[in-house]
Design an enzyme around this catalytic site. Structure first.
Site, PDB file in Angstrom:
ATOM      1  N   LEU A  16       0.839  -1.204   0.000  1.00  0.00           N
ATOM      2  CA  LEU A  16       0.000   0.000   0.000  1.00  0.00           C
ATOM      3  C   LEU A  16       0.874   1.254   0.000  1.00  0.00           C
ATOM      4  O   LEU A  16       0.582   2.236  -0.678  1.00  0.00           O
ATOM      5  CB  LEU A  16      -0.936   0.002   1.214  1.00  0.00           C
ATOM      6  N   LYS A  17       1.954   1.199   0.749  1.00  0.00           N
ATOM      7  CA  LYS A  17       2.878   2.328   0.774  1.00  0.00           C
ATOM      8  C   LYS A  17       3.370   2.632  -0.642  1.00  0.00           C
ATOM      9  O   LYS A  17       3.327   3.764  -1.109  1.00  0.00           O
ATOM     10  CB  LYS A  17       4.061   1.982   1.677  1.00  0.00           C
ATOM     11  N   LYS A 107      -0.951  11.872  17.578  1.00  0.00           N
ATOM     12  CA  LYS A 107      -0.876  10.466  17.962  1.00  0.00           C
ATOM     13  C   LYS A 107      -2.209   9.900  18.421  1.00  0.00           C
ATOM     14  O   LYS A 107      -2.945  10.544  19.155  1.00  0.00           O
ATOM     15  CB  LYS A 107       0.150  10.290  19.077  1.00  0.00           C
ATOM     16  N   ILE A 419      19.826  21.241  18.401  1.00  0.00           N
ATOM     17  CA  ILE A 419      19.281  20.076  19.106  1.00  0.00           C
ATOM     18  C   ILE A 419      20.047  18.795  18.789  1.00  0.00           C
ATOM     19  O   ILE A 419      19.920  17.801  19.495  1.00  0.00           O
ATOM     20  CB  ILE A 419      17.773  19.919  18.791  1.00  0.00           C
ATOM     21  N   SER A 421      20.885  16.907  15.360  1.00  0.00           N
ATOM     22  CA  SER A 421      21.122  16.430  14.004  1.00  0.00           C
ATOM     23  C   SER A 421      21.219  17.595  13.028  1.00  0.00           C
ATOM     24  O   SER A 421      20.611  18.645  13.221  1.00  0.00           O
ATOM     25  CB  SER A 421      19.998  15.489  13.577  1.00  0.00           C
ATOM     26  N   ASP A 587      18.351  12.881  25.013  1.00  0.00           N
ATOM     27  CA  ASP A 587      17.052  13.184  24.404  1.00  0.00           C
ATOM     28  C   ASP A 587      15.945  12.320  24.975  1.00  0.00           C
ATOM     29  O   ASP A 587      16.069  11.108  25.032  1.00  0.00           O
ATOM     30  CB  ASP A 587      17.115  12.940  22.890  1.00  0.00           C
ATOM     31  N   GLU A 593       4.834  10.650  25.516  1.00  0.00           N
ATOM     32  CA  GLU A 593       3.892   9.720  24.886  1.00  0.00           C
ATOM     33  C   GLU A 593       3.781   8.397  25.632  1.00  0.00           C
ATOM     34  O   GLU A 593       2.878   7.616  25.362  1.00  0.00           O
ATOM     35  CB  GLU A 593       4.217   9.507  23.422  1.00  0.00           C
ATOM     36  N   HIS A 629      16.196  16.987  25.872  1.00  0.00           N
ATOM     37  CA  HIS A 629      15.368  17.634  24.855  1.00  0.00           C
ATOM     38  C   HIS A 629      14.049  16.890  24.726  1.00  0.00           C
ATOM     39  O   HIS A 629      14.010  15.666  24.721  1.00  0.00           O
ATOM     40  CB  HIS A 629      16.092  17.644  23.505  1.00  0.00           C
ATOM     41  N   HIS A 682      10.096  22.355  11.372  1.00  0.00           N
ATOM     42  CA  HIS A 682       9.252  21.504  10.537  1.00  0.00           C
ATOM     43  C   HIS A 682       8.907  22.172   9.217  1.00  0.00           C
ATOM     44  O   HIS A 682       8.381  21.542   8.313  1.00  0.00           O
ATOM     45  CB  HIS A 682       7.967  21.143  11.281  1.00  0.00           C
TER      46      HIS A 682
HETATM   47  N1  GLN Z   1      19.028  14.885  18.881  1.00  0.00           N
HETATM   48  C1  GLN Z   1      17.924  14.510  18.053  1.00  0.00           C
HETATM   49  C2  GLN Z   1      18.013  15.241  16.735  1.00  0.00           C
HETATM   50  O1  GLN Z   1      18.399  16.350  16.714  1.00  0.00           O
HETATM   51  C3  GLN Z   1      16.610  14.818  18.707  1.00  0.00           C
HETATM   52  C4  GLN Z   1      15.447  14.431  17.831  1.00  0.00           C
HETATM   53  C5  GLN Z   1      14.087  14.471  18.505  1.00  0.00           C
HETATM   54  O2  GLN Z   1      13.924  15.015  19.562  1.00  0.00           O
HETATM   55  N2  GLN Z   1      13.077  13.915  17.892  1.00  0.00           N
HETATM   56  O3  GLN Z   1      17.675  14.709  15.690  1.00  0.00           O
HETATM   57 ZN    ZN Z   2      12.770  17.188  19.146  1.00  0.00          ZN
END
Ligand code: GLN
Ligand code: ZN
Length: 739
Positions: A16-17, A107, A419, A421, A587, A593, A629, A682
């Site tokens: 399906l994907k 979610k 953060i 990455s 992190d 969740e 984080h 985002h």
């Molecule tokens: N250190 C991770 C990053 O920067 C944190 C990602 C996250 O919180 N979802 O990708």
């Molecule tokens: Zn994050």
């Protein structure tokens, strides 16, 4: 006879994907997509052929909540204006189109499945559309199956909706109810006698307990629905729902489907002596382990005190949507692990076996015996395990630590960082893949990763950040990376579960005691540190997040598994600090969740989850600064936990909510340092210096400058190089202007 609540729809090979992405990419037609879907449904029903019913309308091109919105005609104005119809309209709502933003996604309870949040506005005429449902119903019948139609229940639908205007729940209820009843009247035309149509309304919202907005409406609504003549079942899952069961027992519905794995029999006593059916959800629809059938049979037998056994049948605890398709395609797992798991198809067999045992004797004696052997093997593996005794508290209190850290790090006011990455392009992903496949040498791989780190450090120095990161190029995923380096984790080849739309995740499987064989990150972080005189922030994933994003063994308590992981992360932190790393981020993206759905379970989770974080980090010397984080948008109800983590610095998502979120920290008098995200990662848009300045000023209205760090919302992994450099430059410029 036995049933399931729903079946995964993505296909054994994610058919399906592929079909969806090909259609979205313009490479195939709507007819092609429909053909794939039809074939998938036929295959899935075939797997369900020995059950009482096959599930209809559990299939979806994107999400069942979205399907419900379309069926009810709850289409927000901005999409109506596009004048689209059919699949085009449907996917526009899911993914956005022609400059119109998609509906939000969030979610589904405490699963990793995401639903499209309905947007309801009063005053629209809901034009119902039952075509898809009717079509699939007829499809199943034509193939000779007895269908059971899944629908999102009205209370779950409404409680998870967003109201665009400020009207009350009750007002929206009346509007949606009209559409809902109209939809069901249309569905009722499928058979000359509506009694022959079996409806399952999913009401997982009931597990949240009493809700004054709608509890008084449950009885009248379901009586009204039942009066249309259907055979009507209500299902609820992920926890017990005793409050709602007390009400449902008084209605005219035909029965309930309840979760007896994550829930309990509580509330079922109200069904004593009734004519209703109870489907006992005794096979776990959320985890992948072989069901201890004899143990579950005991639970089923308890129900015989309430009802004659003809009125009791077996079910999955929830939809099998949350487990992978079949273990038949896994040939690389350790043999013992392979024997211990059951995915969707295997779970159907378990349900049937359990049903036969309950009704008389196991239909397959050798399968039952094998199940008993495996269950015994699994429970004995859990014995004789104890955790070492380690500190769960830093050696000095925060005020003393932070003073030492300030002196040592000597950072400017409003220190800037990221953060973790940095952008990952196809070249980098290919590098990792080629190394995994053995196509390139370790040397070539290391060189490639080091080149990336060099560039990443240079970029951060160019734009003038204060605390740098290595950029996480060696990580495909923040949990998988650590899982792959610890004993006790296994990785499947095909165990995909749907996360949202066409997106699937393949969670690691924690099946044995967790153990870090050797340092996991030290080499990369120390290399990165060697390139700069600025402090390099070590980057780890926390124990709670590793737990919450994995399939976790269920032969020992979940919290024990979490503690094991915490011990291993602690070792890593110790190695990092001994290697000279002064700042380490742990992190906890999935901390929130993991919160239980029922209030009375929250305190226990908070206690062990924050203890796990503290066990992981207590090893840090006073001069080692621990960051954490979390990327969510609502902290109000978890502030106590945040406090008890005792991290020196926490970075959070904030950019999309002004300074509202930060007020939660002010309200409780939070004293540690906080890095609220100053721009939204985002979105591909590059934030201007002015925008960021205003955002920082808004933060400064809430917390004093001594307490604030400046950083983006989350990791930059999904962004493009061309977006990241100017965004970070603007962020640094904004801070400099304010300093
Ligand atoms: N250190 C991770 C990053 O920067 C944190 C990602 C996250 O919180 N979802 O990708
Ligand atoms: Zn994050």
């Amino acid at each position: 006879m036995a049933i399931i609540v729903g079946f995964p729809r993505i296909g054994a090979q994610r058919e399906l994907k592929r079909a969806l992405e090909s259609y979205w990419g313009g490479k195939s037609s709507a007819q092609d997509l429909q053909a794939v879907a039809k074939e998938l449904r036929a295959t899935h029903w075939n797997h369900q052929k020995n059950l009482e019913y096959v599930c209809v309308n559990d299939f979806s091109f994107y999400d069942n909540m979205l399907d419900m919105s379309v069926a009810l005609g709850a289409i927000p104005k901005r999409f109506r204006a596009l004048e689209l119809s059919g699949l085009e309209l449907y996917f526009a709502m899911a993914r956005g189109a022609k400059g119109v933003a998609a509906q939000e996604m969030t979610k589904w309870f405490n699963t990793n499945y995401h639903y499209v949040v309905p947007e309801l506005e009063l005053g629209v005429v809901y034009q119902i559309n039952a075509d898809r449902i009717k079509e699939q119903y007829n499809e199943a019948k034509q193939l000779g199956y007895k269908p059971k139609i899944s629908l999102v229940g009205i209370f779950t639908y409404l409680a998870l909706s967003k109201f665009v205007d400020s009207s009350s729940f009750e007002e929206h209820y009346h509007a949606i109810k009209k559409a809902y009843i109209a939809l069901l009247k249309d569905i009722a035309t499928l058979e000359p006698n509506a009694k022959d149509i079996v409806i399952q309304c999913d009401e997982p919202i009931f597990v949240r307990g009493h809700d004054s907005r709608f509890y008084h409406l449950i009885e009248p609504f379901y009586n009204e629905l039942k009066a249309l003549g259907f055979t009507l079942f209500i299902s609820s899952y992920f926890e017990e729902c005793s409050e709602a069961l007390a009400i449902l027992a008084k209605t005219n519905i035909d029965g309930v489907i309840v979760d007896l794995v994550y829930g309990s029999t509580k509330g079922l006593e109200h069904f004593k002596g009734s004519k209703k059916k109870i489907y006992a959800g005794l096979v776990d629809g959320r985890n992948i382990w072989v069901t201890p059938l004899a143990k579950r049979l005991e639970v089923a037998k308890q129900l015989q005190a309430l009802l004659p056994s003809e009125q009791i049948s077996m079910s999955s605890s929830c939809s099998l949507l949350h487990v992978p398709y079949t273990k038949a395609n896994e040939n690389k797992l350790p043999a013992k692990l392979h024997a211990h798991i059951a995915f969707a198809i295997e779970k159907i067999d378990e349900i049937l076996l359990l049903e036969s045992a309950f009704k008389g004797a196991p239909s397959n004696a050798s399968a039952w015996a094998e199940n008993e052997r495996i269950s015994a093997e699994r429970s004995s593996a859990a014995q004789g395990f104890s955790l070492p005794n380690v500190a769960s508290k830093r050696s000095k209190p925060y005020t003393e630590r932070i003073a030492i850290q300030h002196k040592l790090l000597n950072l400017p006011p409003l220190p800037t960082t990221t953060i973790g990455s940095f952008p990952q392009n196809p070249d980098l992903r290919n590098l990792r893949r080629d190394f995994k496949k053995g196509v390139i040498s370790e040397q070539a791989y290391n060189d490639g990763i080091k080149d990336y780190i060099r560039e990443c450090v240079k970029l951060q120095e160019d734009v003038g950040l204060d605390v740098l990161v290595h950029g996480e190029p060696e990580r495909n995923d923040m949990v998988e990376y650590f899982g792959e380096q610890m004993e006790g984790f296994a990785f499947s080849q095909n165990a995909w579960v749907q996360s949202y739309g066409s997106r699937c995740v393949k969670p690691p499987i924690i099946y044995a005691n967790v153990n870090r064989a050797k340092p996991m990150t030290v080499e990369w972080i120390t290399f990165a540190q060697s390139l700069t005189t600025k402090p390099m922030k070590g980057m780890l994933t926390g124990p709670v997040t590793i737990l919450n994003w994995s399939f976790v063994r269920d032969d020992i308590p979940r919290k024990l598994v979490c503690m094991q992981i915490a011990h291993e992360i602690a070792k890593e932190i110790d190695d990092l600090q001994n290697a000279g790393v002064k700042i380490i981020q742990v992190d906890e993206a999935a901390f929130k969740e993991g919160y239980p759905l029922r209030r009375e379970k929250v305190a226990d989770y908070e206690q062990w989850a924050s203890e796990a974080f503290r066990i992981a980090t207590a090893v840090a010397k006073p001069e080692t600064q621990i960051h954490t984080h979390m990327c969510y948008s609502d902290f109000n109800d978890i502030m106590d936990s945040i406090q008890s983590l005792d991290a020196d610095v926490i970075s959070i998502e904030c950019a999309r909510s002004g300074n509202e979120l930060l007020k939660a920290f002010q309200k409780v008098g939070y004293k540690h340092e906080v890095g609220p995200g100053v721009y939204d990662i985002h979105s591909p848009q590059i934030p201007t210096t002015d925008n960021i300045k205003r955002q920082i000023q808004a933060f400064l209205e809430v917390l004093p400058k001594e307490q604030l760090w400046i950083n983006p919302d989350c990791g930059l992994k999904t962004r493009k190089d061309a977006e990241v450099r100017p965004s970070l430059k603007n962020m640094v410029d904004a801070v400099q202007a304010l300093r």
